[in-house]
Design an enzyme around this catalytic site. Structure first.
Site, mmCIF file in Angstrom:
data_model
loop_
_atom_site.group_PDB
_atom_site.id
_atom_site.type_symbol
_atom_site.label_atom_id
_atom_site.label_comp_id
_atom_site.label_asym_id
_atom_site.label_seq_id
_atom_site.Cartn_x
_atom_site.Cartn_y
_atom_site.Cartn_z
ATOM 1 N N CYS A 4 45.633 4.843 -0.425
ATOM 2 C CA CYS A 4 46.996 5.445 -0.216
ATOM 3 C C CYS A 4 46.944 6.855 -0.898
ATOM 4 O O CYS A 4 48.070 7.200 -0.025
ATOM 5 C CB CYS A 4 47.378 5.035 -1.939
ATOM 6 S SG CYS A 4 47.860 3.024 -0.987
ATOM 7 N N GLU B 135 51.443 0.883 -2.779
ATOM 8 C CA GLU B 135 51.737 2.434 -2.171
ATOM 9 C C GLU B 135 51.947 2.506 -0.610
ATOM 10 O O GLU B 135 52.975 2.515 0.492
ATOM 11 C CB GLU B 135 51.022 3.153 -2.488
ATOM 12 C CG GLU B 135 50.919 3.846 -4.340
ATOM 13 C CD GLU B 135 49.902 3.005 -4.298
ATOM 14 O OE1 GLU B 135 49.829 1.673 -4.263
ATOM 15 O OE2 GLU B 135 49.418 3.182 -5.272
ATOM 16 N N ASN C 49 51.806 -5.122 -3.625
ATOM 17 C CA ASN C 49 50.251 -5.495 -3.303
ATOM 18 C C ASN C 49 50.685 -6.726 -2.786
ATOM 19 O O ASN C 49 50.904 -7.482 -3.527
ATOM 20 C CB ASN C 49 49.172 -4.877 -4.297
ATOM 21 C CG ASN C 49 49.887 -6.321 -5.793
ATOM 22 O OD1 ASN C 49 50.689 -5.966 -6.416
ATOM 23 N ND2 ASN C 49 48.451 -6.449 -6.210
HETATM 24 N N1 THU Z 1 46.111 -2.206 -6.559
HETATM 25 C C1 THU Z 1 47.925 -1.271 -5.687
HETATM 26 O O1 THU Z 1 48.552 -1.753 -5.773
HETATM 27 N N2 THU Z 1 47.753 -0.062 -6.102
HETATM 28 C C2 THU Z 1 47.014 0.771 -6.973
HETATM 29 O O2 THU Z 1 47.384 1.609 -7.165
HETATM 30 C C3 THU Z 1 45.864 0.382 -7.423
HETATM 31 C C4 THU Z 1 45.455 -1.339 -6.953
HETATM 32 C C5 THU Z 1 46.444 -3.279 -6.013
HETATM 33 C C6 THU Z 1 45.402 -3.214 -5.203
HETATM 34 C C7 THU Z 1 44.796 -5.108 -5.618
HETATM 35 O O3 THU Z 1 45.622 -5.902 -5.071
HETATM 36 C C8 THU Z 1 45.055 -4.939 -6.655
HETATM 37 O O4 THU Z 1 45.880 -3.970 -7.281
HETATM 38 C C9 THU Z 1 43.559 -5.047 -7.796
HETATM 39 O O5 THU Z 1 43.071 -3.612 -7.496
#
Ligand code: THU
Length: 141
Positions: free
Chosen positions: A99, A62, A49
């Site tokens: 995603c 993702e 992320n």
């Molecule tokens: N996030 C992801 O990277 N993938 C997920 O499946 C859910 C949420 C991230 C987005 C943000 O940077 C952090 O988690 C909190 O929401």
């Protein structure tokens, strides 16, 4: 029909997702996420992320992994076999709706492995098909 990943392949993919966690840029939520994509050709791509001071611009792990795969895969058209999602805190994290739609675009038979709230597995992970995670996904017909 989506086919379940053999246990060794599942562990390899989860390990790849964990390995990339230290690249997560999560300075606002401090919720570090890593993802790994397995293609139908056996290639593996990872992503994290990436947050932003303008919160809505955040990109999930993702989609980061998938966008890297789109650019770097040797496949003429990327075809995703499986996606694994992990967090640094080792807590449940199911892929967000955006995603899911992007996974479906490149792997309508993909399986997604993530820590769930209600897994029966000892390690807490669930494996679900993208079709079950996102029924009636959007398609341009
Ligand atoms: N996030 C992801 O990277 N993938 C997920 O499946 C859910 C949420 C991230 C987005 C943000 O940077 C952090 O988690 C909190 O929401």
């Amino acid at each position: 029909m989506p086919t379940s990943l053999p246990p060794a392949a599942r562990e390899t993919l989860l390990a790849a997702a964990r390995k990339t966690l230290n690249r997560s840029y999560a300075r606002y939520s401090n919720f570090r996420v890593g993802a790994a994509i397995l293609t139908d050709d056996g290639e593996v791509f990872t992503g994290v992320n990436v947050e932003n001071a303008s919160y809505g611009l955040t990109n999930c792990a993702e989609r980061s992994a998938i966008f890297t795969a789109v650019q770097q895969s040797k496949m003429a058209k990327l075809s995703i076999r499986a996606v694994a999602v992990v967090t640094a805190a080792d807590v449940p994290c199911s892929p967000c709706g955006a995603c899911r739609q992007v996974i479906f675009e490149f792997g309508d038979n993909a399986v997604v492995i993530f820590k769930g709230q209600d897994s029966n597995d000892e390690d807490g992970y669930l494996e679900m098909s993208i079709k079950d995670l996102l029924p009636h996904s959007f398609r341009l017909s």
